[in-house]
Design a protein around this motif. Structure first.
Motif, PDB file in Angstrom:
ATOM      1  N   THR A  40      -6.176  -1.424   1.498  1.00 42.19           N
ATOM      2  CA  THR A  40      -5.303  -0.872   0.478  1.00 42.19           C
ATOM      3  C   THR A  40      -6.059  -0.019  -0.512  1.00 42.19           C
ATOM      4  OG1 THR A  40      -3.904  -2.815   0.666  1.00 42.19           O
ATOM      5  CG2 THR A  40      -3.615  -1.469  -1.296  1.00 42.19           C
ATOM      6  N   GLN A  48      -4.338  10.480  -3.882  1.00 41.90           N
ATOM      7  CA  GLN A  48      -3.342   9.545  -4.387  1.00 41.90           C
ATOM      8  C   GLN A  48      -3.001   9.866  -5.837  1.00 41.90           C
ATOM      9  OE1 GLN A  48      -1.620   7.085  -3.011  1.00 41.90           O
ATOM     10  NE2 GLN A  48      -0.697   6.392  -4.922  1.00 41.90           N
ATOM     11  N   ALA A  72       6.456   3.802  -1.456  1.00 44.16           N
ATOM     12  CA  ALA A  72       5.313   3.185  -0.797  1.00 44.16           C
ATOM     13  C   ALA A  72       4.015   3.959  -1.007  1.00 44.16           C
ATOM     14  CB  ALA A  72       5.584   3.039   0.701  1.00 44.16           C
ATOM     15  N   SER A  73       4.101   5.244  -1.369  1.00 45.33           N
ATOM     16  CA  SER A  73       2.907   6.062  -1.493  1.00 45.33           C
ATOM     17  C   SER A  73       2.546   6.412  -2.925  1.00 45.33           C
ATOM     18  CB  SER A  73       3.085   7.364  -0.691  1.00 45.33           C
ATOM     19  OG  SER A  73       4.218   8.092  -1.164  1.00 45.33           O
ATOM     20  N   ARG A  75       1.969   4.788  -6.534  1.00 45.82           N
ATOM     21  CA  ARG A  75       1.789   3.532  -7.260  1.00 45.82           C
ATOM     22  C   ARG A  75       2.536   3.514  -8.599  1.00 45.82           C
ATOM     23  NH1 ARG A  75      -4.304   2.452  -8.196  1.00 45.82           N
ATOM     24  NH2 ARG A  75      -3.996   4.458  -9.220  1.00 45.82           N
ATOM     25  N   HIS A 106       2.338  -1.125   0.202  1.00 45.73           N
ATOM     26  CA  HIS A 106       2.455   0.122   0.967  1.00 45.73           C
ATOM     27  C   HIS A 106       3.310  -0.030   2.223  1.00 45.73           C
ATOM     28  CE1 HIS A 106      -0.385   2.245  -1.598  1.00 45.73           C
ATOM     29  NE2 HIS A 106      -1.186   1.199  -1.515  1.00 45.73           N
TER      30      HIS A 106
END
Length: 280
Positions: A40, A48, A72-73, A75, A106
């Motif tokens: 992760t 990100q 999911a991608s 945060r 994720h």
């Protein structure tokens, strides 16, 4: 999944991050590592960060698939779209998870594909239904015969994770098929015995990488066509469809970044499930 709602820069970043598990002709099983991500923490890169800085278009809340791809991608978005304190249900016990206790989830993004189970082809249209207001993502642990359910609700036009049910049992309507599927993917001898004769096939020609074929294949030729299937756990997204025990199940694997899809159709003959169709 529909990617039109994402900015080009986000899509490019994701393409670099997630080398899909569905490569060439056959999706990779859940035991195969995705090259770009080993854990992760690997997702916490400059790419990100760049993704998290991009505003999420309002259109992302129209289709659940578009929302969950972002959820999911991203945060930061994920923490904003969880109803804290989050209800966690285990049997008859209910606890609440605080925001400080949440770890980024994720889902299936690491493996590069996701799975779906349907009773029939008509039911598959529910994926594009923009009127749906409740969706459940199931993480199904096949050997344990248990399920972890993430429940999402659309509240005031925005999708929110509203509760998690941990260690739930199989749905009765899918239990027979899931028991069969676990055996089918873990025992090669049983798998061969569970093939209908013939199997309807459409997909790449195993003898020619540039050709496709459509027709029927005999069980004895199955090893040349057999795809790698996840066997430890699978995800299933329930878009509000009601399952019946029935005599047919459609198992779908969809690539996240490359648009590839595989469908396996199983039919129950008496008490025995058999694979009757494979489409790649």
């Amino acid at each position: 999944m529909k990617k039109g709602v994402l900015f080009v820069v986000v899509t490019c970043c994701l393409m670099m991050l997630w080398t899909t598990g569905c490569t060439d002709k056959k999706p990779a099983a859940d035991s195969v590592s995705v090259a770009a991500i080993t854990d992760t923490s690997a997702i916490d890169t400059s790419a990100q960060t760049l993704m998290e800085e991009q505003p999420v278009p309002k259109a992302a809340d129209e289709l659940f698939d578009d929302f969950i791809f972002n959820f999911a991608s991203n945060r930061k978005l994920q923490r904003k779209r969880i109803a804290f304190p989050l209800k966690v249900i285990k049997g008859h016990q209910i606890t609440y998870l605080q925001k400080s206790q949440w770890k980024t989830e994720h889902f299936f993004m690491r493996q590069g594909y996701y799975t779906l189970i349907f009773d029939n082809t008509k039911q598959m249209n529910v994926v594009k239904d923009t009127s749906i207001n409740h969706v459940t993502i199931e993480k199904i642990y096949l050997k344990r015969k248990r399920v972890k359910q993430y429940n999402f609700d659309r509240i005031n036009g925005q999708w929110m994770l509203t509760s998690i049910a941990t260690d739930a049992a199989y749905h009765k309507s899918n239990a027979s098929f899931l028991d069969f599927y676990q055996h089918f993917t873990s025992d090669s001898t049983y798998q061969m015995k569970s093939l209908h004769n013939p199997i309807i096939f459409s997909g790449p020609d195993p003898d020619d990488d540039f050709s496709t074929m459509t027709g029927e294949i005999a069980p004895e030729t199955w090893p040349a066509f057999a795809p790698k299937l996840p066997k430890n756990f699978i995800y299933n997204i329930m878009y509000g469809q009601s399952y019946v025990e029935g005599k047919r199940k459609i198992f779908v694997m969809r690539g996240i970044a490359n648009g590839m899809e595989m469908q396996l159709v199983f039919k129950r003959f008496g008490k025995a499930w058999k694979l009757i169709k494979l489409s790649e």
